[in-house]
Design a protein around this motif. Structure first.
Motif, PDB file in Angstrom:
ATOM      1  N   PHE A 173       0.831  -1.084  -0.049  1.00  0.00           N
ATOM      2  CA  PHE A 173      -0.135   0.033  -0.049  1.00  0.00           C
ATOM      3  C   PHE A 173       0.929   1.296   0.065  1.00  0.00           C
ATOM      4  O   PHE A 173       1.131   1.765   1.118  1.00  0.00           O
ATOM      5  CB  PHE A 173      -0.814   0.050   1.123  1.00  0.00           C
ATOM      6  N   SER A 175       0.881   4.372  -0.311  1.00  0.00           N
ATOM      7  CA  SER A 175       0.241   5.571   0.072  1.00  0.00           C
ATOM      8  C   SER A 175       0.669   5.634   1.626  1.00  0.00           C
ATOM      9  O   SER A 175       0.816   6.864   2.127  1.00  0.00           O
ATOM     10  CB  SER A 175      -1.192   5.874  -0.359  1.00  0.00           C
ATOM     11  N   ARG A 213       1.869  -6.886  -5.616  1.00  0.00           N
ATOM     12  CA  ARG A 213       1.593  -5.731  -4.241  1.00  0.00           C
ATOM     13  C   ARG A 213       0.771  -6.935  -3.205  1.00  0.00           C
ATOM     14  O   ARG A 213      -0.004  -6.003  -2.227  1.00  0.00           O
ATOM     15  CB  ARG A 213       0.473  -4.704  -4.608  1.00  0.00           C
ATOM     16  N   TYR A 215      -0.464  -8.628  -0.024  1.00  0.00           N
ATOM     17  CA  TYR A 215      -0.265  -8.631   1.199  1.00  0.00           C
ATOM     18  C   TYR A 215      -0.905  -9.625   2.224  1.00  0.00           C
ATOM     19  O   TYR A 215       0.049 -10.684   2.553  1.00  0.00           O
ATOM     20  CB  TYR A 215      -0.949  -7.287   1.869  1.00  0.00           C
ATOM     21  N   GLU A 221      -7.980  -8.377   2.640  1.00  0.00           N
ATOM     22  CA  GLU A 221      -7.031  -7.804   1.618  1.00  0.00           C
ATOM     23  C   GLU A 221      -8.006  -6.698   0.615  1.00  0.00           C
ATOM     24  O   GLU A 221      -7.706  -5.351   0.413  1.00  0.00           O
ATOM     25  CB  GLU A 221      -6.232  -8.340   1.050  1.00  0.00           C
ATOM     26  N   ARG A 222      -8.995  -7.358  -0.056  1.00  0.00           N
ATOM     27  CA  ARG A 222      -9.772  -6.531  -0.658  1.00  0.00           C
ATOM     28  C   ARG A 222     -10.496  -5.320  -0.057  1.00  0.00           C
ATOM     29  O   ARG A 222     -10.442  -4.168  -0.499  1.00  0.00           O
ATOM     30  CB  ARG A 222     -10.871  -7.260  -1.191  1.00  0.00           C
ATOM     31  N   ARG A 225      -7.768  -2.739   0.280  1.00  0.00           N
ATOM     32  CA  ARG A 225      -7.624  -1.980  -0.786  1.00  0.00           C
ATOM     33  C   ARG A 225      -8.641  -0.977  -1.187  1.00  0.00           C
ATOM     34  O   ARG A 225      -8.667   0.233  -1.718  1.00  0.00           O
ATOM     35  CB  ARG A 225      -7.405  -2.868  -1.968  1.00  0.00           C
ATOM     36  N   LYS A 226      -9.883  -1.097  -0.785  1.00  0.00           N
ATOM     37  CA  LYS A 226     -10.907  -0.448  -0.849  1.00  0.00           C
ATOM     38  C   LYS A 226     -10.724   0.993  -0.244  1.00  0.00           C
ATOM     39  O   LYS A 226     -11.076   1.961  -0.447  1.00  0.00           O
ATOM     40  CB  LYS A 226     -12.295  -1.018  -0.435  1.00  0.00           C
ATOM     41  N   ILE A 228      -7.588   2.160   0.723  1.00  0.00           N
ATOM     42  CA  ILE A 228      -6.466   2.722   1.046  1.00  0.00           C
ATOM     43  C   ILE A 228      -5.976   3.164  -1.007  1.00  0.00           C
ATOM     44  O   ILE A 228      -5.586   4.048  -0.739  1.00  0.00           O
ATOM     45  CB  ILE A 228      -5.388   1.791   1.319  1.00  0.00           C
ATOM     46  N   ASP A 229      -6.564   2.217  -1.507  1.00  0.00           N
ATOM     47  CA  ASP A 229      -6.098   2.583  -2.836  1.00  0.00           C
ATOM     48  C   ASP A 229      -6.841   3.759  -3.617  1.00  0.00           C
ATOM     49  O   ASP A 229      -8.037   3.827  -3.498  1.00  0.00           O
ATOM     50  CB  ASP A 229      -6.112   1.111  -3.825  1.00  0.00           C
TER      51      ASP A 229
END
Ligand SMILES: N[C@@H](CCC(=O)N[C@@H](CS)C(=O)NCC(=O)O)C(=O)O
Length: 229
Positions: A173, A175, A213, A215, A221-222, A225-226, A228-229
């Motif tokens: 991640f 960011s 990427r 983790y 993890e999904r 990702r929602k 952070i990404d």
């Protein structure tokens, strides 16, 4: 024959702590799928354990569960523990801190998926406090942005664990790098230095090509990702 067998999922999450240390000390190991032991054989082995990672030590023919116990076993064997009582204890405390952060960032092993408000509270309060915990530990032991280690002048398992925690998190991640820079600049510099050590750099380059990427996997993890990404 390899010296160890490491049983884990095809993910970095808790395994990368162990793999980084195995590479750093030059020990040979074979990666096996967690499903070879989990769940059917977990109670049948000597020193039974609940969940992967499991490390089988071919010399003692025994399996060890619990990531912190595995790191302590290897660190003792390869002289990666600080010598003084206090820093020895702090090495274990650092590994346990890392494991707590893994638990918290996955919302207690995915018990609940992240929602925006809860995630932001975690990211800007808890996670930033955790980062400061590592930073203050390092600074108290002479860590500087351009040199030093978490618990003094010599590398220890605490540096490997700290790097496995933050290096892996930021690779997955990117960011979150800003968060670490703001809360723990010396730790950010430390993980970059450790990731450049020859054996660790070679291992990470090869595994990251495969994991990309990735983790912790799964729905959690999904959900991360929602957020952070
Ligand atoms: N405290 C254990 C946690 C083990 C754990 O939660 N393993 C995860 C993968 S990282 C798992 O496969 N859990 C399945 C389960 O708990 O049944 C450790 O540090 O090793």
């Amino acid at each position: 024959m390899p010296e160890y067998r490491l049983y884990y999922w095809d993910l970095p999450f808790r395994a990368v702590f162990i793999e980084m240390l195995l590479h750093e000390v030059g020990a040979s190991y074979q990666r096996r799928d967690a499903g070879d032991l989990y769940p059917d054989k977990c109670l049948k082995m000597q020193n039974p354990g609940m969940a992967p990672p499991f490390l089988y030590d071919c010399a003692t023919r025994k399996t060890i569960a619990q990531m912190p116990a595995i790191l302590m076993h290897l660190a003792r064997k390869y002289d990666y523990l600080p010598k003084r009582n206090e820093t020895h204890t702090l090495a274990l405390k650092t590994i346990l801190d890392c494991n707590d952060v893994l638990m918290e960032i996955t919302n207690y092993n995915g018990m609940q998926m992240w929602e925006k408000e809860a995630w932001e509270q975690f990211r800007y309060a808890r996670l930033s406090d955790w980062m400061q915990v590592f930073e203050q530990t390092g600074l108290a032991h002479g860590l500087k942005e351009d040199k030093g280690f978490l618990l003094g002048s010599r590398i220890s398992v605490a540096d490997i664990a700290t790097t496995a925690l933050f290096g892996t998190m930021i690779h997955a991640f990117p960011s979150l790098e800003t968060d670490l820079e703001e809360n723990a600049p010396a730790i950010a510099a430390l993980y970059r230095r450790i990731e450049k050590r020859t054996r660790i750099a070679g291992f990470l380059a090869q595994r990251r090509e495969h994991w990309e990427r990735g983790y912790c996997g799964g729905q959690i993890e999904r959900s991360l990702r929602k957020m952070i990404d």
